[in-house]
Design an enzyme around this catalytic site. Structure first.
Site, PDB file in Angstrom:
ATOM      1  N   ASP A  30     -16.280  -4.010  -3.992  1.00  0.00           N
ATOM      2  CA  ASP A  30     -16.175  -5.141  -3.175  1.00  0.00           C
ATOM      3  C   ASP A  30     -17.629  -5.634  -3.199  1.00  0.00           C
ATOM      4  O   ASP A  30     -18.765  -4.951  -3.255  1.00  0.00           O
ATOM      5  CB  ASP A  30     -15.744  -4.973  -1.649  1.00  0.00           C
ATOM      6  CG  ASP A  30     -14.928  -5.981  -0.970  1.00  0.00           C
ATOM      7  OD1 ASP A  30     -13.904  -6.336  -1.053  1.00  0.00           O
ATOM      8  OD2 ASP A  30     -16.054  -7.031  -0.674  1.00  0.00           O
ATOM      9  N   ASP A  62      -6.838  -6.922  -6.009  1.00  0.00           N
ATOM     10  CA  ASP A  62      -6.234  -7.953  -4.743  1.00  0.00           C
ATOM     11  C   ASP A  62      -7.370  -8.895  -4.332  1.00  0.00           C
ATOM     12  O   ASP A  62      -7.814  -8.842  -3.235  1.00  0.00           O
ATOM     13  CB  ASP A  62      -6.044  -6.864  -3.549  1.00  0.00           C
ATOM     14  CG  ASP A  62      -5.629  -7.463  -2.563  1.00  0.00           C
ATOM     15  OD1 ASP A  62      -4.737  -8.582  -2.689  1.00  0.00           O
ATOM     16  OD2 ASP A  62      -5.517  -7.060  -1.434  1.00  0.00           O
ATOM     17  N   CYS A  78      -2.735 -14.012  -3.938  1.00  0.00           N
ATOM     18  CA  CYS A  78      -2.516 -14.549  -2.514  1.00  0.00           C
ATOM     19  C   CYS A  78      -2.534 -15.929  -2.557  1.00  0.00           C
ATOM     20  O   CYS A  78      -2.412 -16.660  -1.495  1.00  0.00           O
ATOM     21  CB  CYS A  78      -3.089 -13.953  -1.590  1.00  0.00           C
ATOM     22  SG  CYS A  78      -4.892 -13.980  -1.682  1.00  0.00           S
ATOM     23  N   PHE A  92     -11.800  -5.349  -5.165  1.00  0.00           N
ATOM     24  CA  PHE A  92     -11.574  -6.341  -4.032  1.00  0.00           C
ATOM     25  C   PHE A  92     -11.096  -5.275  -2.880  1.00  0.00           C
ATOM     26  O   PHE A  92     -10.073  -5.660  -2.244  1.00  0.00           O
ATOM     27  CB  PHE A  92     -10.809  -7.579  -4.346  1.00  0.00           C
ATOM     28  CG  PHE A  92     -11.043  -8.282  -5.598  1.00  0.00           C
ATOM     29  CD1 PHE A  92     -11.992  -9.263  -5.368  1.00  0.00           C
ATOM     30  CD2 PHE A  92     -10.607  -8.220  -6.709  1.00  0.00           C
ATOM     31  CE1 PHE A  92     -12.412  -9.868  -6.507  1.00  0.00           C
ATOM     32  CE2 PHE A  92     -10.816  -8.643  -7.742  1.00  0.00           C
ATOM     33  CZ  PHE A  92     -12.024  -9.793  -7.742  1.00  0.00           C
ATOM     34  N   ARG A 102       0.901  -1.086  -0.139  1.00  0.00           N
ATOM     35  CA  ARG A 102       0.014  -0.021   0.060  1.00  0.00           C
ATOM     36  C   ARG A 102       0.871   1.235  -0.032  1.00  0.00           C
ATOM     37  O   ARG A 102       0.384   2.201  -0.617  1.00  0.00           O
ATOM     38  CB  ARG A 102      -0.937  -0.197   1.388  1.00  0.00           C
ATOM     39  CG  ARG A 102      -2.023  -0.934   1.162  1.00  0.00           C
ATOM     40  CD  ARG A 102      -2.979  -1.029   2.293  1.00  0.00           C
ATOM     41  NE  ARG A 102      -2.668  -1.478   3.425  1.00  0.00           N
ATOM     42  CZ  ARG A 102      -3.009  -2.579   3.829  1.00  0.00           C
ATOM     43  NH1 ARG A 102      -3.652  -3.405   3.261  1.00  0.00           N
ATOM     44  NH2 ARG A 102      -2.465  -3.016   5.008  1.00  0.00           N
TER      45      ARG A 102
HETATM   46  N1  SAH Z   1      -7.077  -5.204  -0.614  1.00  0.00           N
HETATM   47  C1  SAH Z   1      -7.639  -5.534   0.568  1.00  0.00           C
HETATM   48  C2  SAH Z   1      -7.863  -6.953   1.088  1.00  0.00           C
HETATM   49  C3  SAH Z   1      -8.801  -7.491  -0.304  1.00  0.00           C
HETATM   50  S1  SAH Z   1      -9.327  -9.233   0.407  1.00  0.00           S
HETATM   51  C4  SAH Z   1      -6.811  -4.779   1.578  1.00  0.00           C
HETATM   52  O1  SAH Z   1      -5.674  -4.307   1.418  1.00  0.00           O
HETATM   53  O2  SAH Z   1      -7.351  -4.449   2.829  1.00  0.00           O
HETATM   54  C5  SAH Z   1     -10.436  -9.593  -0.613  1.00  0.00           C
HETATM   55  C6  SAH Z   1     -11.721  -9.109  -0.826  1.00  0.00           C
HETATM   56  O3  SAH Z   1     -12.554  -9.401  -2.015  1.00  0.00           O
HETATM   57  C7  SAH Z   1     -12.715  -9.088   0.258  1.00  0.00           C
HETATM   58  O4  SAH Z   1     -13.299  -7.933   0.758  1.00  0.00           O
HETATM   59  C8  SAH Z   1     -13.961 -10.054  -0.319  1.00  0.00           C
HETATM   60  O5  SAH Z   1     -15.387  -9.473   0.169  1.00  0.00           O
HETATM   61  C9  SAH Z   1     -13.757  -9.585  -1.823  1.00  0.00           C
HETATM   62  N2  SAH Z   1     -14.606 -10.341  -2.678  1.00  0.00           N
HETATM   63  C10 SAH Z   1     -14.243 -11.662  -3.005  1.00  0.00           C
HETATM   64  N3  SAH Z   1     -14.791 -12.184  -4.145  1.00  0.00           N
HETATM   65  C11 SAH Z   1     -15.373 -10.981  -4.814  1.00  0.00           C
HETATM   66  C12 SAH Z   1     -16.241 -10.806  -5.834  1.00  0.00           C
HETATM   67  N4  SAH Z   1     -16.299 -11.678  -6.837  1.00  0.00           N
HETATM   68  N5  SAH Z   1     -16.376  -9.547  -6.065  1.00  0.00           N
HETATM   69  C13 SAH Z   1     -16.340  -8.511  -5.263  1.00  0.00           C
HETATM   70  N6  SAH Z   1     -15.555  -8.586  -4.291  1.00  0.00           N
HETATM   71  C14 SAH Z   1     -15.109 -10.005  -3.843  1.00  0.00           C
END
Ligand code: SAH
Length: 392
Positions: free
Chosen positions: A246, A296, A336, A224, A208
């Site tokens: 998200d 992500d 990840c 995400f 970040r």
């Molecule tokens: N980048 C964030 C962490 C991402 S975690 C950070 O730095 O804090 C992954 C996220 O993807 C989660 O919040 C989950 O709710 C979301 N997610 C999972 N599958 C998804 C989809 N198909 N569409 C939208 N969001 C999704």
């Protein structure tokens, strides 16, 4: 001491200090150890190799943690391991209010994840061995860190180890007021009780900060987004506008709280609750464009069986994101999934760029934050990888 005897020719990884011993490598088990018990690991001819924690219900039947025959795994030994892990963070993540203090096998503490959020700790006990050490671990942590509370969080990995689901307070009291932590000078609310992982994606902290300078003056899509951590950094670094996308309403509610907490004017940001796959398609059809897209996603590959489906998923979102970027745009893209190597991920991106008809150049590499270190003897711990791509 109960012992496991390896099949002939199967002792090399253990001798090279790899911690995982799979059932296929084991010839016989002596002394009927229970799940979580400490066992000696011996070569076929009886030669002592290592000490390990045993779990007959796991595919990883034993996790080695000590290669010195004369060291007993007693109370003082585990306390020392914890103290050493905590001390290492003062080198990797000094003064951070939120940081990972213990990263399981990488810290010689199999199955234990421990995250610090100011004076609160969030722990996950992911293996039978870690579970068996729980009460002792809590005692040592109180002694070493004097936390206000220790919260336990569940994880699906416990099911693979035959452990029940669990959640709750192990020690002290977590106040009802939201917990606020500072990361690189920015403020974030963290939900230790019900947030994802232990509440915050600490593994992305370094990325970040590294990505922030590339956001200045750019229109950013944070896909995400979870609780908007990348967005907060991007806006602080001068992004003109950020969309957080998200599927989770709770995550986006926390994202809005975080954006307000840092005082960004509401004209500069937006949150959209939608599926990333469909929303990117919608924007492609509408001709919508961005200057920087952050992807992500959660772990798409959860087992070898799901690897090819995961690869298609990664290709799909990256292909779509590439189509949505203006000339000169940047794509910060992550995986990840431990099963997707950096090489494989790069190949997937190559395929995505070809199909999108865009030239893309790697201008940066991302890795998990240094408080998630990788022992050279245990490369499996390197699960987070990412690329910064410049598109023409
Ligand atoms: N980048 C964030 C962490 C991402 S975690 C950070 O730095 O804090 C992954 C996220 O993807 C989660 O919040 C989950 O709710 C979301 N997610 C999972 N599958 C998804 C989809 N198909 N569409 C939208 N969001 C999704």
């Amino acid at each position: 001491m109960p012992a496991i005897f390896l099949k002939p020719g199967k002792d090399k990884p253990v001798r090279q200090r790899h911690p995982w011993i799979f059932s296929g490598a084991i010839a016989r088990v002596e002394g009927a150890p229970r799940a979580g018990a400490i066992v000696d690991v011996r070569a076929h001819d009886g030669r002592w190799l290592a000490r390990a924690e045993y779990n007959p219900r796991s595919q990883i039947l034993a996790r080695a943690f000590c290669w010195d025959k004369n060291t007993q795994a007693d109370d003082a030994f585990w306390r020392e391991r914890l103290a050493a892990a905590i001390a290492r963070r003062d080198a990797f993540a000094p003064g951070a209010e939120a940081r990972r203090l213990v990263f399981a096998e990488s810290d010689g503490l199999p199955g234990l994840i421990l995250d610090q959020y100011r004076d609160h700790l969030a722990a996950q006990f992911l293996t039978a061995g870690a579970e068996a050490r729980k009460a002792m671990t809590v005692r040592h942590l109180i002694d070493l860190l004097a936390p206000v509370s220790i919260i336990e969080r569940d994880d699906s990995m416990r099911r693979k180890e035959g452990l029940p689901s669990t959640d709750g307070t192990l020690y002290g009291h977590l106040p009802d007021d939201p917990l606020i932590i500072v990361e690189h000078g920015l403020r974030f609310r963290v939900d230790l009780r019900s947030g994802q992982k232990t509440g915050f994606y600490l593994d992305q902290a370094a990325n970040r900060a590294a990505l922030a300078p590339f956001s200045a003056g750019r229109e950013v899509l944070n896909a995400f987004s979870y609780t908007g951590a990348f967005a907060v950094h991007a806006l602080a670094a001068g992004a003109s506008h950020v969309i957080n996308l998200d599927a989770s309403a709770e995550a986006l509610a926390l994202a809005e709280a975080n954006l307000r907490l840092n005082g960004f004017s509401p004209e500069r940001w937006e949150t959209i609750q939608a599926d990333v796959f469909s929303q990117l398609r919608l924007w492609r059809d509408e001709g919508r464009r961005f200057d920087l897209i952050i992807l992500d996603p959660p772990k798409f590959a959860t087992s070898r069986r799901t690897l090819s489906r995961a690869a298609r998923g990664y290709k799909d979102i990256n292909w779509l994101a590439m189509r949505l970027l203006r000339p000169g745009g940047l794509l910060a893209t992550f995986s990840c999934s431990g099963l997707v190597s950096r090489d494989l991920f790069q190949k997937i991106l190559f395929g995505a760029a070809l199909d999108a008809g865009r030239d893309a150049r790697i201008v940066g590499h991302f890795f998990q934050s240094p408080d998630h270190p990788v022992l050279l003897t245990f490369p499996e711990a390197a699960y987070l990888k990412g690329f910064l791509l410049h598109l023409v």
